[in-house]
Design a protein around this motif. Structure first.
Motif, PDB file in Angstrom:
ATOM      1  N   TYR A  34       0.848  -1.191   0.000  1.00 56.43           N
ATOM      2  CA  TYR A  34       0.000   0.000   0.000  1.00 56.43           C
ATOM      3  C   TYR A  34       0.882   1.238   0.000  1.00 56.43           C
ATOM      4  N   GLY A  35       0.664   2.111  -0.965  1.00 58.79           N
ATOM      5  CA  GLY A  35       1.462   3.329  -1.007  1.00 58.79           C
ATOM      6  C   GLY A  35       0.936   4.260  -2.074  1.00 58.79           C
ATOM      7  N   PRO A  36       1.400   5.508  -2.049  1.00 60.30           N
ATOM      8  CA  PRO A  36       0.948   6.472  -3.050  1.00 60.30           C
ATOM      9  C   PRO A  36       1.506   6.131  -4.433  1.00 60.30           C
ATOM     10  N   ALA A  37       0.979   6.815  -5.452  1.00 63.29           N
ATOM     11  CA  ALA A  37       1.489   6.621  -6.810  1.00 63.29           C
ATOM     12  C   ALA A  37       2.980   6.922  -6.809  1.00 63.29           C
ATOM     13  N   LEU A 182      -8.044 -21.406  -1.287  1.00 57.33           N
ATOM     14  CA  LEU A 182      -6.979 -22.053  -2.058  1.00 57.33           C
ATOM     15  C   LEU A 182      -5.650 -22.046  -1.312  1.00 57.33           C
ATOM     16  N   SER A 183      -5.607 -21.402  -0.133  1.00 56.45           N
ATOM     17  CA  SER A 183      -4.345 -21.212   0.586  1.00 56.45           C
ATOM     18  C   SER A 183      -3.286 -20.637  -0.344  1.00 56.45           C
ATOM     19  N   ALA A 184      -3.677 -19.620  -1.117  1.00 56.53           N
ATOM     20  CA  ALA A 184      -2.770 -19.058  -2.112  1.00 56.53           C
ATOM     21  C   ALA A 184      -1.879 -17.988  -1.491  1.00 56.53           C
ATOM     22  N   THR A 185      -0.698 -17.822  -2.075  1.00 61.65           N
ATOM     23  CA  THR A 185       0.174 -16.712  -1.712  1.00 61.65           C
ATOM     24  C   THR A 185      -0.118 -15.574  -2.684  1.00 61.65           C
ATOM     25  N   VAL A 186      -0.535 -14.426  -2.129  1.00 58.85           N
ATOM     26  CA  VAL A 186      -0.973 -13.319  -2.973  1.00 58.85           C
ATOM     27  C   VAL A 186      -0.238 -12.042  -2.580  1.00 58.85           C
ATOM     28  N   VAL A 187       0.238 -11.302  -3.568  1.00 61.54           N
ATOM     29  CA  VAL A 187       0.745  -9.951  -3.323  1.00 61.54           C
ATOM     30  C   VAL A 187      -0.126  -9.011  -4.143  1.00 61.54           C
ATOM     31  N   PHE A 188      -0.688  -8.010  -3.479  1.00 62.60           N
ATOM     32  CA  PHE A 188      -1.736  -7.182  -4.057  1.00 62.60           C
ATOM     33  C   PHE A 188      -1.352  -5.730  -3.800  1.00 62.60           C
ATOM     34  N   THR A 189      -1.399  -4.892  -4.824  1.00 68.22           N
ATOM     35  CA  THR A 189      -1.072  -3.481  -4.580  1.00 68.22           C
ATOM     36  C   THR A 189      -2.326  -2.625  -4.646  1.00 68.22           C
ATOM     37  N   THR A 190      -2.324  -1.537  -3.911  1.00 68.48           N
ATOM     38  CA  THR A 190      -3.475  -0.637  -3.925  1.00 68.48           C
ATOM     39  C   THR A 190      -3.071   0.747  -3.432  1.00 68.48           C
ATOM     40  N   THR A 191      -3.904   1.743  -3.764  1.00 68.90           N
ATOM     41  CA  THR A 191      -3.735   3.078  -3.191  1.00 68.90           C
ATOM     42  C   THR A 191      -4.918   3.399  -2.276  1.00 68.90           C
ATOM     43  N   SER A 231      -0.764   8.877   8.941  1.00 70.25           N
ATOM     44  CA  SER A 231      -1.592   9.747   8.114  1.00 70.25           C
ATOM     45  C   SER A 231      -2.004   9.058   6.823  1.00 70.25           C
ATOM     46  N   PHE A 232      -1.409   7.897   6.536  1.00 69.70           N
ATOM     47  CA  PHE A 232      -1.688   7.251   5.261  1.00 69.70           C
ATOM     48  C   PHE A 232      -2.629   6.066   5.415  1.00 69.70           C
ATOM     49  N   VAL A 233      -2.623   5.453   6.588  1.00 65.90           N
ATOM     50  CA  VAL A 233      -3.496   4.313   6.843  1.00 65.90           C
ATOM     51  C   VAL A 233      -4.706   4.834   7.618  1.00 65.90           C
ATOM     52  N   GLY A 234      -5.890   4.495   7.146  1.00 63.57           N
ATOM     53  CA  GLY A 234      -7.099   4.982   7.814  1.00 63.57           C
ATOM     54  C   GLY A 234      -7.838   5.932   6.896  1.00 63.57           C
ATOM     55  N   ASP A 235      -9.140   5.840   6.944  1.00 63.79           N
ATOM     56  CA  ASP A 235      -9.986   6.659   6.080  1.00 63.79           C
ATOM     57  C   ASP A 235     -11.130   7.161   6.931  1.00 63.79           C
ATOM     58  N   PRO A 236     -11.152   8.446   7.319  1.00 61.00           N
ATOM     59  CA  PRO A 236     -10.234   9.516   6.962  1.00 61.00           C
ATOM     60  C   PRO A 236      -8.861   9.367   7.625  1.00 61.00           C
TER      61      PRO A 236
ATOM     62  N   LEU B 164      -6.566   9.622  -7.138  1.00 61.78           N
ATOM     63  CA  LEU B 164      -5.575   9.853  -6.085  1.00 61.78           C
ATOM     64  C   LEU B 164      -5.700   8.827  -4.965  1.00 61.78           C
ATOM     65  N   ASP B 165      -4.644   8.705  -4.160  1.00 62.96           N
ATOM     66  CA  ASP B 165      -4.720   7.796  -3.026  1.00 62.96           C
ATOM     67  C   ASP B 165      -5.558   8.425  -1.916  1.00 62.96           C
ATOM     68  N   THR B 166      -5.881   7.604  -0.901  1.00 63.14           N
ATOM     69  CA  THR B 166      -6.827   8.021   0.127  1.00 63.14           C
ATOM     70  C   THR B 166      -6.461   9.366   0.744  1.00 63.14           C
ATOM     71  N   ARG B 167      -5.187   9.513   1.122  1.00 57.25           N
ATOM     72  CA  ARG B 167      -4.783  10.730   1.821  1.00 57.25           C
ATOM     73  C   ARG B 167      -4.861  11.940   0.906  1.00 57.25           C
ATOM     74  N   GLN B 168      -4.404  11.771  -0.344  1.00 58.46           N
ATOM     75  CA  GLN B 168      -4.439  12.895  -1.277  1.00 58.46           C
ATOM     76  C   GLN B 168      -5.865  13.276  -1.656  1.00 58.46           C
TER      77      GLN B 168
END
Lengths: 369, 364
Positions: A34-37, A182-191, A231-236, B164-168
């Motif tokens: 999980y991270g920004p663009a 499936l007990s699968a190993t998964v790597v998933f990206t997201t913003t 500040s990046f994890v959590g909404d808001p 944009l991502d959540t924070r932005q």
């Protein structure tokens, strides 16, 4: 288990995508990056797949280097954000392709195509060519083609980013359940913070090519290592008030620049607080750890409502406290006007404290609130 | 600044009607969101306001003056499009200054305005750079700054923050909202993202199939959707729809969902009478809970729980239907566990079954 050891990736002379990161992908885990663009998320997937070679560092599979193993021998199933489907064959044939290539029998192929297309809601599109599909439909076909076959590791690069809210929710749950079954190993990206917390057994928070923190969703949410993660994890996102320390009998209190008391913590909780000249201290709150104060609430902070956002089920008020802004969740229907002066309150000893953006102490997770 | 009125506005592309004769009024200084899925006619509507599309039928008025025949550049409308096309050969500073230079503004005023907007949008460190090395988020902010620097009469935004991502997203949303509060532009924000529409706008126009489905303040659109389309499109997580059979027998009005019978609250009797036997029950995930505390309780089986830390999303299968509900983070039922699910009777909505097909949003 896959391991990246001190993996550095530079593109050209100056563009650094990954800065000597150490990362493990454990057997059968659902790992979310999980991270920004521009954080380097896709680069990690490409390195795991063998499409991209690290500039330096090591990539191991069960302790053995796979740097020289070409992508086609790694048994990684990938879904890219930009689809990459075969345009000359139908959706059904696209889905069946990786199975045929493995010589699976026809009945098994049909059963798998049926199951996966059902999960992804593309059963009605099987006879069409990808060129006749919308972006969201193509994205689901690409995801389907990745998850349809058994693989050592599934690498999914923002695979639901282009879907509307309803589909995203549905497919997110299906994907998590499927991976567990499936007990699968998964790597998933997201913003998306919610997606990261919802899906990950562990979440890696990545920023400008560095790992800020890796941990369970509860760890990165309740015990963020630094202000970026907070500040990046959590909404808001978490909000912060800059404070000054005032040492007292066995406790340290924290006040705003103009002397308003914000929080007070037992000195024992502040072992990690360093004696530093010019250090910036910040108290962090999640919007649901703060509330508007009623008459008689002790120890409130006064501020001005700057923005009110209506999210339907809840309103988020942005309250200016000195030079800082604090997000407060307010029940829907609460009358609240911009410019209004309000008092906010929160448990005094249940705050997150950061020194020069490094976490010093944390609030206990909410219980029964 | 200007008020905007649309009367019987139609947009046709050849034989295809994109906008089917819609009417709306936007007050001077109001912030209105046009919300809908792709192909609903929202972008065509915006482009007609901007003057980028001819108006097939009907009229648009700015401050009571019909502007159908006024050229785009004479409407003093600013726009920020999703494709923030910046000029690649000049600096960010010059990109932002461009519309002011074209308008022949003197250099001192240009400099003052560019620096002012750059500061508000956190672009100051970028002013000397060229667009080439910017991140997409930065490029978007530059695009917005360029649109705003002219102080337009009407400001049209077309999904500038959906990637944009959540924070932005929060940052940009608050920035746009505070801009509106500060300058009181008449703003129209076109989006497919319901959260942005509710969070930003004074009023929301919900569109689908070229028609306005509802135009109202966010609270009303959320709590009292006029039809199943609006109910389904607004709200996060999305509302639960359940096919049901409406019955009026000896025990009074009821609905049957997946073979389970529920007495219908008094408030919905009139609706039930109107829609006949085929119904579509709708309930938001926030108004469902695990337990049998409500007179309206369904029996289900847990499919999955997503722990979002501040709350849990629990997916429960009731017969063939799958419900989503929002629960406190301490409630974590097991996969496959049989659970009762309570519906808040005050929040249950009922629509005619025929509306389900309309509520199924086409793929983006």
């Amino acid at each position: 288990m896959y391991e990246l050891q001190a993996v550095h990736k530079r593109y050209g002379l100056s563009k650094v995508a990954l800065r000597k990161i150490d990362l493990e992908v454990r057997e059968r885990e659902f790992l979310v990056i999980y991270g920004p663009a521009g954080a380097g998320k896709s680069t990690i997937l490409n390195i795991l797949a063998g499409i991209t070679r690290p500039t330096s560092g090591e990539v191991l599979r069960d302790g053995v280097s796979i740097l020289r193993v070409p992508p086609e021998k790694r048994d990684a199933a990938m879904a890219f954000e930009n689809y990459a489907l075969y345009s000359h064959i139908s959706v059904g044939e696209n889905l069946a392709f990786p199975l045929k290539a493995r010589g699976m029998n026809r009945a098994e192929i049909e059963a798998r195509v049926k199951r996966v297309s059902g999960i992804l809601g593309i059963g009605h599109l099987l006879d069409r060519r990808p060129g006749f599909l919308s972006g969201g439909q193509r994205q689901r076909v690409a995801l389907g083609r990745a998850i349809i076959r058994p693989a050592d590791i599934y690498l999914l690069d923002e695979p639901v980013g282009h879907l509307d809210a309803k589909l995203r929710h549905r497919i997110r749950a299906e994907l998590k359940a499927l991976a567990a079954d499936l007990s699968a190993t998964v790597v998933f990206t997201t913003t998306s913070s919610r997606e990261a917390l919802a899906l990950g057994d562990r979440v890696v928070v990545l920023n400008t090519g560095r790992i800020e923190q890796a941990g369970t969703p509860a760890e990165v949410y309740h015990r963020p290592a630094n202000a970026f993660v907070a500040s990046f994890v959590g909404d808001p996102p978490m909000s912060f008030i800059t404070v000054l320390p005032r040492k007292g009998e066995g406790r340290v209190s924290f006040v705003t620049g103009d002397g308003m008391p914000v929080a007070s913590l037992p000195a024992a909780a502040l072992e990690r607080l360093r004696e530093e000249e010019s250090s910036t201290l910040q108290v962090g709150f999640r919007s649901n750890e703060v509330r508007l104060a009623g008459p008689g609430d002790p120890g409130t902070l006064r501020g001005t409502v700057n923005v009110v956002e209506n999210l339907g089920y809840v309103k988020i008020a942005l309250v200016g406290i000195g030079a800082d802004q604090v997000s407060v969740s307010v029940p829907a229907g609460t009358p609240l006007a911009v410019g209004e002066t309000v008092a906010i309150t929160f448990p005094r000893d249940a705050v997150h404290l950061f020194q020069n953006a490094r976490a010093v102490s944390h609030a206990a997770p909410l219980a029964g609130a | 600044m200007a008020s905007i009125r649309a009367e019987n506005l139609v947009k046709r592309y050849g034989n295809v009607r994109a906008v089917h004769g819609i009417d709306f009024d936007i007050a001077d200084g109001e912030f209105v969101a046009i919300l809908g899925p792709s192909g609903c006619g929202k972008s065509s509507t915006m482009r007609m306001i901007a003057g980028l599309e001819t108006i097939s039928e009907g009229s648009i008025y700015f401050d009571g003056k019909r502007i159908n025949d006024v050229r785009a550049r004479d409407r003093n409308v600013a726009m920020s499009f999703e494709s923030y096309a910046l000029y690649p050969t000049i600096t960010i500073y010059e990109n932002i200054a461009f519309p002011l230079r074209s308008a022949g503004m003197e250099n001192g005023e240009i400099d003052r305005r560019v620096r002012d907007i750059a500061e508000k949008m956190e672009l100051v460190p970028l002013l000397g750079l060229k667009p080439h090395g910017l991140s997409s988020g930065q490029a978007q902010r530059v695009g917005l700054a360029r649109a705003l620097v002219r102080k337009p009469a009407v400001f049209l935004l077309d999904e500038p923050i959906s990637h944009l991502d959540t924070r932005q997203r929060y940052r940009m949303r608050r920035f746009i909202k505070s801009l509106h509060q500060e300058f009181s532009y008449t703003m129209i924000y076109v989006t497919h993202d319901q959260e942005e529409a509710l969070a930003l706008a004074d009023r929301v126009i919900v569109m689908s199939d070229g028609e306005i489905q509802q135009m109202d303040v966010p609270d009303e659109v959320y709590a009292r959707p006029r039809n199943a389309f609006v109910a389904g499109f607004v709200g996060e997580p999305p509302i639960n729809f359940l096919d049901c059979t409406v019955k009026d027998d000896a025990s009074g009005w009821s609905i049957e969902i997946q073979g389970q019978k529920l007495a219908l609250p008094q408030r919905l009797h009139e609706t039930a009478q109107r829609i006949g036997s085929g119904g579509l029950a709708a309930i938001r995930p926030h108004f469902l809970s695990i337990g049998a505390q409500s007179p309206l309780t369904l029996q289900g089986r847990v499919f999955l729980t997503e722990e979002l830390q501040d709350q849990n999303l629990i997916f429960v299968d009731v017969g063939e239907a799958r419900l989503t509900l929002v629960a406190h983070p301490t409630i974590v039922p097991q996969r496959g566990e049989a659970v009762p699910v309570s519906i808040d009777p005050d929040q249950l909505l009922l629509f005619p079954a025929a509306e389900l097909s309309k509520a199924e949003v086409p793929d983006l």
